[in-house]
Design an enzyme around this catalytic site. Structure first.
Site, short mmCIF file in Angstrom:
data_model
loop_
_atom_site.label_atom_id
_atom_site.label_comp_id
_atom_site.label_asym_id
_atom_site.label_seq_id
_atom_site.Cartn_x
_atom_site.Cartn_y
_atom_site.Cartn_z
N GLY A 61 37.95 67.61 36.26
CA GLY A 61 37.06 67.01 37.26
C GLY A 61 37.84 66.26 38.33
O GLY A 61 37.54 65.11 38.63
N ARG B 41 37.14 65.45 43.15
CA ARG B 41 36.72 64.26 43.90
C ARG B 41 36.77 63.03 42.98
O ARG B 41 37.07 63.16 41.79
CB ARG B 41 35.32 64.44 44.49
CG ARG B 41 34.26 64.76 43.48
CD ARG B 41 33.00 65.23 44.19
NE ARG B 41 32.19 66.10 43.37
CZ ARG B 41 31.26 65.68 42.52
NH1 ARG B 41 31.00 64.42 42.40
NH2 ARG B 41 30.58 66.55 41.81
N TYR C 245 23.84 58.49 28.73
CA TYR C 245 25.16 58.24 29.32
C TYR C 245 25.95 57.27 28.43
O TYR C 245 27.11 57.51 28.09
CB TYR C 245 25.00 57.69 30.74
CG TYR C 245 26.32 57.54 31.47
CD1 TYR C 245 26.93 58.63 32.09
CD2 TYR C 245 26.96 56.31 31.53
CE1 TYR C 245 28.16 58.49 32.75
CE2 TYR C 245 28.17 56.16 32.19
CZ TYR C 245 28.77 57.25 32.80
OH TYR C 245 29.97 57.10 33.44
N LYS D 165 29.50 57.95 26.27
CA LYS D 165 30.74 57.20 26.50
C LYS D 165 31.17 56.42 25.25
O LYS D 165 32.37 56.27 25.00
CB LYS D 165 30.56 56.27 27.71
CG LYS D 165 30.39 57.04 29.02
CD LYS D 165 31.59 57.96 29.29
CE LYS D 165 31.53 58.64 30.63
NZ LYS D 165 32.72 59.46 30.91
P1 NAP Z 1 32.38 62.18 40.53
O1 NAP Z 1 32.91 61.63 41.80
O2 NAP Z 1 30.97 62.61 40.46
O3 NAP Z 1 33.34 63.40 40.10
C1 NAP Z 1 33.05 64.12 38.94
C2 NAP Z 1 34.07 65.23 38.76
O4 NAP Z 1 33.76 65.90 37.53
C3 NAP Z 1 34.01 66.27 39.87
O5 NAP Z 1 35.32 66.70 40.15
C4 NAP Z 1 33.21 67.41 39.23
O6 NAP Z 1 33.58 68.70 39.72
C5 NAP Z 1 33.66 67.30 37.78
N1 NAP Z 1 32.74 67.93 36.84
C6 NAP Z 1 31.43 67.68 36.65
N2 NAP Z 1 30.94 68.47 35.69
C7 NAP Z 1 31.97 69.25 35.28
C8 NAP Z 1 32.10 70.29 34.31
N3 NAP Z 1 31.08 70.69 33.55
N4 NAP Z 1 33.32 70.88 34.16
C9 NAP Z 1 34.37 70.51 34.92
N5 NAP Z 1 34.31 69.53 35.84
C10 NAP Z 1 33.12 68.92 36.01
O7 NAP Z 1 32.55 61.16 39.33
P2 NAP Z 1 33.54 59.92 39.08
O8 NAP Z 1 32.80 58.68 39.34
O9 NAP Z 1 34.85 60.15 39.72
O10 NAP Z 1 33.66 60.02 37.49
C11 NAP Z 1 34.82 60.45 36.81
C12 NAP Z 1 34.74 59.96 35.37
O11 NAP Z 1 34.69 58.53 35.36
C13 NAP Z 1 33.48 60.40 34.63
O12 NAP Z 1 33.80 60.71 33.29
C14 NAP Z 1 32.58 59.20 34.69
O13 NAP Z 1 31.64 59.16 33.64
C15 NAP Z 1 33.61 58.09 34.57
N6 NAP Z 1 33.14 56.78 35.05
C16 NAP Z 1 32.76 56.60 36.35
C17 NAP Z 1 32.33 55.35 36.77
C18 NAP Z 1 31.87 55.09 38.18
O14 NAP Z 1 31.33 54.00 38.43
N7 NAP Z 1 32.07 56.01 39.13
C19 NAP Z 1 32.33 54.27 35.86
C20 NAP Z 1 32.74 54.48 34.55
C21 NAP Z 1 33.15 55.75 34.15
P3 NAP Z 1 32.67 69.47 40.82
O15 NAP Z 1 32.85 68.68 42.07
O16 NAP Z 1 33.26 70.82 40.92
O17 NAP Z 1 31.28 69.44 40.28
#
Ligand code: NAP
Length: 262
Positions: free
Chosen positions: A25, A28, A168, A172
């Protein structure tokens, strides 16, 4: 593992040049920032994505601009066959797999009474099963090499619940348990830890209103919400600068969990 001496620490241990890092992932958000930061430290990077081919291509170009090699590989982390192919391609290109960052994740915010079974299944599949499938595949290579590091991206929601819903939070919390069990099972060759970010400005959090962000901000002692680079810094630090941390969950939230104060 080699003996840990300060000289080795200073000169060699933390050199990522020639290492192969797979970041799931990474088209982005946190994954993209992590991929680029690894590249800035000299590592070769596999940019994985599910649907955003164009954005993945941009991430690859950023990695190359940083002076490293990169490939983009489309693979849905919930599908075992695609995950197998992801690691096969990585190995074919770079000849080794040193680091896995299990980052791919989704949020589909729902209150309990509106939470459909399919949404539960989907979120658990991407956020938890995906990490299992990737760790299993990476471990095949890492155990063979007798060396590797895995960083699973969890969330403070896995520790304290949170606004994105029970599904969610459960996914986690599962990641934190998965991390500990993997750390035991893959020792002594592979170190496995998780990072739990607090709210971070990415597309995953796009459902948060400006008012929500202001409320979150008011709870953070450091006085700002996280940017993807803040989480990337913690991931790269864990991989580059530590060899004896294993099975731990590290919270990266600007001290928000310290609140409330009197
Ligand atoms: P994001 O900007 O929405 O990016 C998500 C990434 O995951 C994208 O590259 C997407 O690829 C990829 N993805 C989604 N479904 C997938 C699948 N089935 N197989 C392969 N790739 C997949 O999210 P983010 O905020 O950076 O989150 C990254 C991680 O951090 C996640 O595990 C999230 O739960 C965790 N997190 C985030 C936050 C927050 O506040 N943002 C807080 C705590 C934890 P595509 O673009 O091709 O769909």
């Amino acid at each position: 593992m080699e003996e840990c001496t300060l000289e080795r620490v200073k000169e060699k241990v933390y050199d990522l040049r020639g290492r192969c890092v797979v970041v799931t992932g990474s088209s982005r958000g946190i994954g993209r920032a992590t991929a680029i930061l690894f590249a800035l430290h000299g590592a070769d990077v596999v940019v994985n994505y599910a649907g955003s081919a164009e954005k993945a291509g941009e991430a690859v170009r950023e990695v190359e601009k940083a002076g490293s090699r990169a490939i983009a590989v489309k693979a849905d982390v919930t599908r075992a066959e695609e995950v197998r192919e992801l690691f096969r391609r990585a190995y074919e290109e770079f000849g080794r797999i040193d680091v896995l960052v299990n980052n791919a994740g989704i949020s589909v915010p729902r209150k309990l009474l509106e939470l459909e079974e399919e949404v539960w299944d989907k979120v658990i599949a991407v956020n938890l099963k995906g990490q299992f499938l990737c760790a299993r595949e990476a471990a095949r290579y890492m155990l063979e090499q007798k060396q590797g590091k895995i960083v699973n991206i969890a969330s403070v929601a896995g520790l304290y619940g949170g606004g994105l819903g029970v599904h969610y939070a459960a996914s986690k919390a599962g990641v934190i348990g998965l991390t500990k069990a993997l750390a035991r099972e893959l020792a002594p060759y592979v170190q496995v830890n998780s990072i739990s970010p607090g709210p971070t400005r990415t597309e995953l959090m796009k459902t948060l209103s400006e008012e929500d962000w202001r409320r979150v901000l008011s709870q953070i002692p450091l006085g700002r919400v996280a940017e993807p680079e803040d989480i990337a810094t913690a991931v790269v630090h864990l991989v580059r600068c530590t060899e004896y941390i294993n099975g731990q969950n590290i919270v990266v939230d600007g001290g928000r969990i310290l609140a409330p104060t009197t």
